[in-house]
Design an enzyme around this catalytic site. Sequence first.
Site, mmCIF file in Angstrom:
data_model
loop_
_atom_site.group_PDB
_atom_site.id
_atom_site.type_symbol
_atom_site.label_atom_id
_atom_site.label_comp_id
_atom_site.label_asym_id
_atom_site.label_seq_id
_atom_site.Cartn_x
_atom_site.Cartn_y
_atom_site.Cartn_z
ATOM 1 N N CYS A 2 46.899 66.884 35.643
ATOM 2 C CA CYS A 2 46.601 68.159 34.986
ATOM 3 C C CYS A 2 47.766 68.471 34.053
ATOM 4 O O CYS A 2 48.783 67.787 34.046
ATOM 5 C CB CYS A 2 46.486 69.262 36.019
ATOM 6 N N ARG A 27 45.491 65.480 29.343
ATOM 7 C CA ARG A 27 45.812 65.282 30.765
ATOM 8 C C ARG A 27 44.705 65.805 31.669
ATOM 9 O O ARG A 27 44.727 65.606 32.898
ATOM 10 C CB ARG A 27 47.131 65.978 31.126
ATOM 11 N N TRP A 74 42.432 68.545 35.720
ATOM 12 C CA TRP A 74 41.677 67.295 35.961
ATOM 13 C C TRP A 74 41.395 67.319 37.442
ATOM 14 O O TRP A 74 42.268 66.991 38.249
ATOM 15 C CB TRP A 74 42.494 66.073 35.560
ATOM 16 N N GLU A 480 37.827 39.780 33.704
ATOM 17 C CA GLU A 480 38.398 41.035 33.202
ATOM 18 C C GLU A 480 39.422 40.756 32.111
ATOM 19 O O GLU A 480 39.453 41.434 31.080
ATOM 20 C CB GLU A 480 39.038 41.824 34.355
ATOM 21 N N LYS A 484 39.162 42.233 28.277
ATOM 22 C CA LYS A 484 40.258 42.982 27.643
ATOM 23 C C LYS A 484 40.596 42.381 26.289
ATOM 24 O O LYS A 484 40.715 43.079 25.293
ATOM 25 C CB LYS A 484 41.498 42.970 28.543
ATOM 26 N N HIS A 503 32.012 21.401 34.783
ATOM 27 C CA HIS A 503 30.554 21.464 34.534
ATOM 28 C C HIS A 503 30.254 21.918 33.108
ATOM 29 O O HIS A 503 29.247 22.574 32.862
ATOM 30 C CB HIS A 503 29.906 22.412 35.555
HETATM 31 C C1 AGP Z 1 36.209 48.461 29.831
HETATM 32 O O1 AGP Z 1 37.417 48.037 29.201
HETATM 33 C C2 AGP Z 1 35.120 48.725 28.819
HETATM 34 N N1 AGP Z 1 35.544 49.715 27.920
HETATM 35 C C3 AGP Z 1 33.735 48.907 29.400
HETATM 36 O O2 AGP Z 1 33.336 47.633 29.830
HETATM 37 C C4 AGP Z 1 33.564 49.870 30.601
HETATM 38 O O3 AGP Z 1 34.202 49.336 31.736
HETATM 39 C C5 AGP Z 1 32.055 49.983 30.892
HETATM 40 O O4 AGP Z 1 31.436 50.583 29.782
HETATM 41 C C6 AGP Z 1 31.759 50.799 32.158
HETATM 42 O O5 AGP Z 1 32.228 52.103 32.001
HETATM 43 P P1 AGP Z 1 32.245 53.065 33.298
HETATM 44 O O6 AGP Z 1 33.198 52.447 34.269
HETATM 45 O O7 AGP Z 1 32.711 54.390 32.780
HETATM 46 O O8 AGP Z 1 30.858 53.107 33.848
#
Ligand code: AGP
Length: 607
Positions: A2, A27, A74, A480, A484, A503
Amino acid sequence: MCGIVGYVGTRQATPLLVGGLRKLEYRGYDSAGVAVWNDGVTRVVRCRGKLANLEEKLLKEPAPGTTGIGHTRWATHGRPSDENAHPHRSGSITVVHNGIIENHLALRQELVAAGAKFTSETDTEIFAHLIDRAMTAGAADLTTAVRGVLARVHGAFAIVVLNEKDPTTMVAAKNSSPLVVGLGEGETFVASDVTAILAETRKVLFIEEGELVTVTAKGAVITDFEGRPRQREPKTITWSALQAEKGGFKHYMLKEIHEQPRSVADTLVGRIGAEQDDVSLDGVNLDVASIRRIIFVACGTSYHSSLVGEFLIESLARIPVEVDLASEFRYRDPIIGPGDLVVAISQSGETLDTMEAVREAKKKGAKILAISNVLESSIPRLADYAFYTHAGPEIGVASTKAFTTQLVALTLLAIHLGRRTKKLSSERARELLGELLQLPNKMRDVVESGAQLQAIARRYGHAEGFLFLGRGTQYPIALEGALKLKEISYIHAEGYAAGEMKHGPIALIDEDLPVVVLAPRGTHYEKVISNLAEVRARQGKVIAVATRGDSNIGNSADDVILIPDSAPELQPILTVLPLQLLSYYVADFKGTDIDQPRNLAKSVTVE
Ligand code: AGP
């Protein structure tokens, strides 16, 4: 997370408080309020929603006066509402708070038993009642009263306290949550961070852990919680206002990468039982014995955390788990029956695909548990149960602190389930929870290693593609890391199960393809090393993430990023950090719009 502000001086407080809160809306923005002293009375004006709603209300209910405090919220405890908006009041005391009080339930019960009348669901109201009682009991002054109360409160907090009986003095205190004091000419400011006061003064005192500040128009006196004086030289801030909003970081994403140790610590607060061998899910009362199967539905990064959740729950609780992309689940006429628990993970709580998947599952009779970062957002409101991460607002479109706090929430859920299915011993649970509590320091260690990642990013920033490989719980981290990189640098990247290389994807390997391999200590280590060798035998460039003390990996990789050791279940929370930093520095090297990448939105509320 917050935003708090305070002012004591000769000018009208309200415009200064609101101006400061506007700078702190990043925030938190689900409710806001001010408390201003005037002519013997403290007037509190607050309301749900964005700051604009408060400004509108103040036009109808002005709050004149030259001493006041303010807050933008928040929500972590207590849904966003007028009643739960800060400032909170008891008798002559009003208080604003950023943080989480860990022992708030016990203190609340004690106060109610002593006749206190609570008007909100928040943990913050505890402070108002306790300080008011201390003053009524004859504390020498507000500083003494606050000091006595802080000795009883456990958790993270930054507070500012106003006493209707003495408008010349405010008292502030800091424990884990940020707090600064701004020194003006015949006026003094208090705030969560410098963004709120830069327009008024650049002369700032940074308050440190365990410090209490007595604030008057003449300045501030700092002591520790035991009353010992603390000297502090004012700093002159040279940041621009925008730089300050990012805490001096170049982008929100980098700031949020660095916030992760704090976010993880906040997500753990109040959830580990006194015996340290069990987990409370904030009142989520699952009938664990009736759960036949768990199905995760999510999108993007939240889908990747679900894949880690599958490993955790099957390993620790031995409950069968499936994971589905929400956009697929909702159209495949899923076979759902009694005993199915659908877990919807969504940082924003607003992703339409995930929301529709939840609707589909509900229609078919499943119970729904939502894991979200935004209290009372749409998906938790649709669900039967909600369990929240406490990452604070995530501004960068590329999700970072939401992801690692989701992994923490999933670990807590898996331990909670495992203790009830009797598949997880008290000893093992105690070990895991002890390691969870050590995570913030280990994460801090890793995120401070940015210089190495920056150098690696420069070396490979020209690449036209990347491959990310991992096994077991590191396979979702490979996915992930690839996401990114894709979403902020616009370089194509693929995450793959390392065992799948032979594969097909191995045909991609050549000297121009950097391959990031997740090779922490653990059961898959030897197999991953052999995958590394396959890549290098084809001139692929290998960037390995390995466990500190691994003296072997250097023979199999071109670059090695070493991270602290941890329990295998918690390794994903550490191995993802170098990948976040790598994607950030590659994107920074390429000069893309990191916080708002092309074509992307922070919350995908369309199909
Ligand atoms: C994450 O880096 C992305 N911006 C995107 O994949 C995000 O995780 C996805 O849209 C899901 O969002 P949420 O977790 O708010 O549901």
